[in-house]
Design an enzyme around this catalytic site. Structure first.
Site, short mmCIF file in Angstrom:
data_model
loop_
_atom_site.label_atom_id
_atom_site.label_comp_id
_atom_site.label_asym_id
_atom_site.label_seq_id
_atom_site.Cartn_x
_atom_site.Cartn_y
_atom_site.Cartn_z
N HIS A 1 23.28 -9.69 40.08
CA HIS A 1 22.88 -9.46 38.70
C HIS A 1 21.42 -9.78 38.47
O HIS A 1 20.83 -10.58 39.20
CB HIS A 1 23.70 -10.35 37.76
CG HIS A 1 25.12 -9.90 37.59
ND1 HIS A 1 25.55 -9.11 36.55
CD2 HIS A 1 26.22 -10.10 38.36
CE1 HIS A 1 26.83 -8.85 36.67
NE2 HIS A 1 27.27 -9.44 37.77
N GLU B 1 20.99 -3.28 35.88
CA GLU B 1 20.46 -4.46 36.59
C GLU B 1 20.21 -3.99 38.02
O GLU B 1 21.11 -3.92 38.86
CB GLU B 1 21.45 -5.63 36.47
CG GLU B 1 21.53 -6.10 35.01
CD GLU B 1 22.57 -7.21 34.75
OE1 GLU B 1 22.99 -7.88 35.73
OE2 GLU B 1 22.93 -7.41 33.57
N GLU C 1 22.23 -14.42 40.35
CA GLU C 1 21.53 -13.95 39.15
C GLU C 1 20.04 -14.18 39.38
O GLU C 1 19.62 -15.33 39.62
CB GLU C 1 22.00 -14.78 37.94
CG GLU C 1 21.47 -14.34 36.61
CD GLU C 1 22.34 -13.27 35.95
OE1 GLU C 1 23.57 -13.45 35.88
OE2 GLU C 1 21.78 -12.27 35.49
N HIS D 1 26.58 -4.33 36.24
CA HIS D 1 25.90 -3.84 35.03
C HIS D 1 24.92 -2.78 35.52
O HIS D 1 24.06 -3.05 36.35
CB HIS D 1 25.18 -4.98 34.30
CG HIS D 1 26.13 -6.00 33.74
ND1 HIS D 1 25.93 -7.35 33.86
CD2 HIS D 1 27.29 -5.85 33.06
CE1 HIS D 1 26.94 -8.00 33.27
NE2 HIS D 1 27.78 -7.10 32.79
#
Lengths: 314, 315
Positions: free
Chosen positions: A116, A22, A178, A19
Site C-alpha cells: 500500500h 496506490e 505501507e 487499492h
C-alpha cells in the site's frame, strides 16, 4: 530468552493494487511477474504467488469500484451469499479468499504481504492486526535492521482474526507494507525502491528461516492503534473548517503532548491537542480518509518482547 | 519623445471571477471558493464585482478530476457550439453554461478576469499560468504579485504553444490567469498550500483595485518559462509505462535539465538520459493527472517578457 520452534513458511503471496491508485504495489507485482517470465519459477528462493488484488480499480486508477476492498475480509463478508447486486469488491474478496485462504484454515497461504501507499509521511510502516504473531514481528525486526535510509516502524491493531477486515488476515501470517508519502495515482522512483527492497528482504527472511537460521528474540518497539480524530467540521454542512496544522503536517509518529497544535482553521485559529495522555499521530492527512471522517489516528508506543525462533524440523 | 506616449490605456477590469473545482479533486481552490461563497468579505474590493464559482460541482461532489471528460480542455470552438442534445458529456454541457454565464468567449460581454485555481502533485511551488505573451494587463498583474510575494518565489509559466496550448475554462475571460500550487496530492488539503493560494489572490485583487482606481503601473519585465515540449514516459506496445521519473529529476521542477542528465528509471533499474541538445527547464514533473495524457513532464525555456506602462482608460 524464550525459544520457540515454528513451522516453515511454504508459500508466500505478494499482493499489489488492493487499492487501485496506490501504484508502488501495482508496479512491484508487475515487475515481479516480468522477472518470473524471464527467469522461471526459481527466480526467488521460496515459492511466491503474485496477485493484482483489485484489477478493475487498477485499470481505472481508483481506490475502489463499489466499496473499499481492504474492509471486505471479515468472516461475515467472506461468507455472505453473492447476488447480482453484490459490490464488485465483495465478489473479488471471496475469490481472493479461495485463492489465498481459506481464512482460518490449515490450507491458507503462509504469508501475505499486501502493498500500500499513503499520502501521509509514514516512511515504511509495517502494519499487522495482532500483537502475537512471532513470525511477522521477527520480519518487522529484520526489516528495521536492514533498511536504514528511511524510518521503519511497526504498527499493530488489536483485532481477533475473525473481525480482522483486511486482506492480510486471510493467510496464516500477514502484514501490510505501507510506504509514503506518495500521491495516489503517482509512482515515485524513491518510494518504489523502498517497497521493492522491503519485499525482497521479506522473501530473504523467510528463506533464511526455512533453512534453519536462528533469529534472536528481543524487544520490538511498536505503535498500537488507540483511536481516530476527525477534522473540525461545520455542524450543518459537515464540510471542513480547518486543515491539519503546518506544525503537525508530515510529522507522523511524533510525540503529541497536551497543548500541541493539531489544526489551523480557515479563520486563522489553532486547535490544540487537549488530552493529557501523550500519544503518537499517524496517517496524518491521508487522502482516502477524508470520506471516513479521519484526519489522523493516534497510537501508544509499546515494547513487545518476542522469543528467539527457529524452524521446526519435521 | 516623452515616455508618456508608451502608456497603454486599458479598459477597467470591472468583473472578476474566481473558479475553484475545475478539477474536482484539487482541494485548495474548492475550499477557498466554498469559503468565499459563504462569506465574501475577504475578496470584496471597491468598484469591483468578484464572483467565487465552483466550475465542476459534480466532480467536486465525487472528489474526482472530472465526470466524463476534462473540463479544462473543453472550451474549444467546437465544444462551445455543440448543439444541445441528449447524451452530451457532462463537462461539455457545463462548458456551454460557463460560456453563457462568464462569456461568450471572445466577445466584449465576457468577464474581464478569471482566476482558475488548481493544485498539482508536481513540486512547482506557486505558479501563475499565462496564455499570451502580449496581454499587458496580465503581465503587469503577474509582476505586481511576484513583487508582493517576495522573498517567496512565484514562477510564471507561459503556454502559447500552437499545439500544446489548450482551451481552458478561464479562456472564456478577456484576461485568463491560472493559479497552480503544489505539491499537493489529489483529494488532500494542505494548510501551507491553501494559505499560499489565498495570499496570491489577495495580491491579485489588490492590483485590480489599484488599477481600477487609476494608478499607473510603470513599464516592467517578467521572467517566464515558455512551454516547449511534452515528454512522455517510455511505454511498451500496450501503452503501459515501463519507467518512472528518475530520482534526480523528481521534484526538480524549474531546475535546468541538460543533455546527458538522468530522466527516467526503468522498473528493472536502467537509467534513461535526456538527449535534447539544449538545456531546458522541466515542469509538471510527475503530475498524477497527466499519465493518461501521455505526459511525464513539460520542457520550457526561459524568456524575459517586456510590458508597457498601463493605466485605466478614461471614459
Amino acid at each position: 530468552m524464550a525459544f520457540v520452534f515454528l513451522p516453515a513458511l511454504a508459500r508466500m503471496a505478494v499482493c499489489g493494487g488492493t487499492h487501485g491508485n496506490e501504484l508502488s504495489g501495482v508496479y512491484v507485482v508487475q515487475e515481479m511477474e516480468r522477472q518470473r517470465k524471464e527467469k522461471g519459477e526459481g527466480v526467488w528462493p521460496i515459492p511466491v504467488t503474485t496477485v493484482l488484488s483489485n484489477p478493475r480499480a487498477v485499470k481505472e486508477c481508483r481506490r475502489y469500484i463499489d466499496t473499499d476492498m481492504n474492509r471486505c475480509f471479515t468472516r461475515d463478508t467472506l461468507s455472505c451469499p453473492i447476488t447480482d447486486s453484490s459490490p464488485y469488491e465483495v465478489r473479488r474478496a471471496q475469490e481472493l479468499n479461495n485463492l489465498l485462504g481459506l481464512k482460518g484454515s490449515t490450507d491458507a497461504t503462509d504469508m501475505i504481504c499486501d502493498l500500500h501507499n499513503t499520502t501521509s509521511n509514514m516512511g515504511l510502516t509495517l502494519i499487522h492486526y495482532t500483537t502475537s504473531d512471532w513470525v511477522t514481528l521477527h520480519i518487522c525486526k529484520y526489516l528495521q535492521t536492514k533498511i536504514t535510509n528511511v524510518p521503519v516502524r511497526v504498527l499493530v491493531l488489536d483485532f481477533p482474526i475473525c473481525d480482522a477486515y483486511n486482506l492480510e488476515s486471510v493467510s496464516k501470517h500477514g502484514f501490510t507494507l505501507e510506504v509514503g508519502p506518495q500521491p495516489h495515482g503517482v509512482i515515485r522512483a524513491d518510494i518504489y525502491k523502498i517497497m521493492k527492497e522491503a519485499v525482497d528482504l521479506t522473501i530473504d527472511w523467510i528463506h533464511k528461516f526455512n533453512s534453519g537460521t536462528v533469529f534472536e528474540g528481543g524487544d520490538v518497539e511498536v505503535f498500537k492503534f488507540i483511536k481516530s480524530v476527525d477534522y473540525p467540521r461545520d455542524p450543518e454542512t459537515r464540510s471542513l473548517t480547518a486543515a491539519i496544522h503546518p506544525q503537525l503536517q508530515d510529522r507522523d509518529f511524533c510525540l503529541l503532548k497536551q497543548g500541541d497544535p493539531l489544526f489551523f482553521t480557515f479563520s486563522g485559529e489553532t486547535v490544540k491537542y487537549e488530552e493529557e495522555e501523550t500519544l503518537h499521530p499517524f496517517f496524518i492527512n491521508e487522502a482516502a480518509y477524508y470520506e471516513k471522517g479521519i484526519a489522523f489516528h493516534l497510537a501508544k508506543k509499546l515494547t513487545l518482547t518476542i522469543p528467539t525462533v527457529q524452524v521446526q524440523k519435521d | 519623445m516623452s515616455s508618456r506616449t508608451n502608456i497603454s490605456c486599458l479598459q477597467e477590469a470591472a468583473r472578476v471571477a474566481i473558479f475553484g473545482g475545475t478539477h474536482g479533486n484539487e482541494m485548495s481552490g474548492i475550499t477557498l471558493v466554498n469559503m468565499w461563497i459563504q462569506n465574501s468579505a475577504e475578496i470584496e474590493r471597491n468598484r469591483l464585482v468578484v464572483k467565487p464559482f465552483i466550475s465542476n460541482p459534480r466532480a467536486v461532489e465525487k472528489c474526482s478530476r472530472y465526470i466524463d471528460t476534462d473540463l479544462n480542455r473543453a472550451f474549444t470552438p467546437e465544444t462551445l457550439s455543440a448543439p444541445d442534445v441528449e447524451g452530451l458529456p457532462y463537462e461539455v454541457q457545463r462548458a456551454k453554461e460557463i460560456n453563457q454565464m462568464f462569456g461568450p468567449k471572445g466577445s466584449s460581454d465576457a468577464y474581464d478576469v478569471i482566476f482558475d485555481l488548481h493544485n498539482t502533485t508536481s513540486n512547482m511551488g506557486s505558479t501563475l499560468i499565462l496564455e499570451s505573451s502580449t496581454d499587458l494587463f496580465n503581465l503587469q498583474m503577474v509582476h505586481y504579485i511576484k513583487k508582493a510575494l517576495a522573498p517567496h518565489t512565484c514562477s510564471v509559466l507561459l503556454n502559447e504553444h500552437p499545439q500544446l496550448k489548450y482551451s481552458t475554462t478561464r479562456s472564456v475571460a478577456k484576461h485568463p490567469i491560472g493559479l497552480e500550487v503544489g505539491p499537493q496530492p489529489q483529494g488532500v488539503l494542505r494548510s501551507n498550500v491553501f494559505e499560499s493560494m489565498r495570499t496570491i489572490l489577495k495580491h491579485a485583487l489588490d492590483f485590480i483595485q489599484l488599477f481600477n482606481s487609476g494608478v499607473e503601473f510603470p513599464p516592467c519585465t517578467v521572467d517566464v518559462f515558455r512551454v516547449q515540449e511534452r515528454m512522455d514516459y517510455p511505454r511498451d506496445t500496450n501503452g503501459n509505462i515501463t519507467a518512472m521519473v528518475h530520482p534526480h529529476l523528481q521534484d526538480c521542477d524549474w531546475e535546468p535539465l541538460n543533455h546527458g542528465d538522468p530522466m527516467f528509471l526503468t522498473f528493472d533499474g536502467r537509467t534513461v538520459l535526456y538527449e535534447g541538445a539544449n538545456t531546458v527547464y522541466p515542469t509538471f514533473i510527475n503530475e498524477a493527472a497527466y499519465y493518461e495524457k501521455q505526459q511525464a513532464f513539460m520542457t520550457t525555456c526561459r524568456e524575459i517578457l517586456a510590458a508597457n506602462a498601463i493605466r485605466k482608460a478614461c471614459k
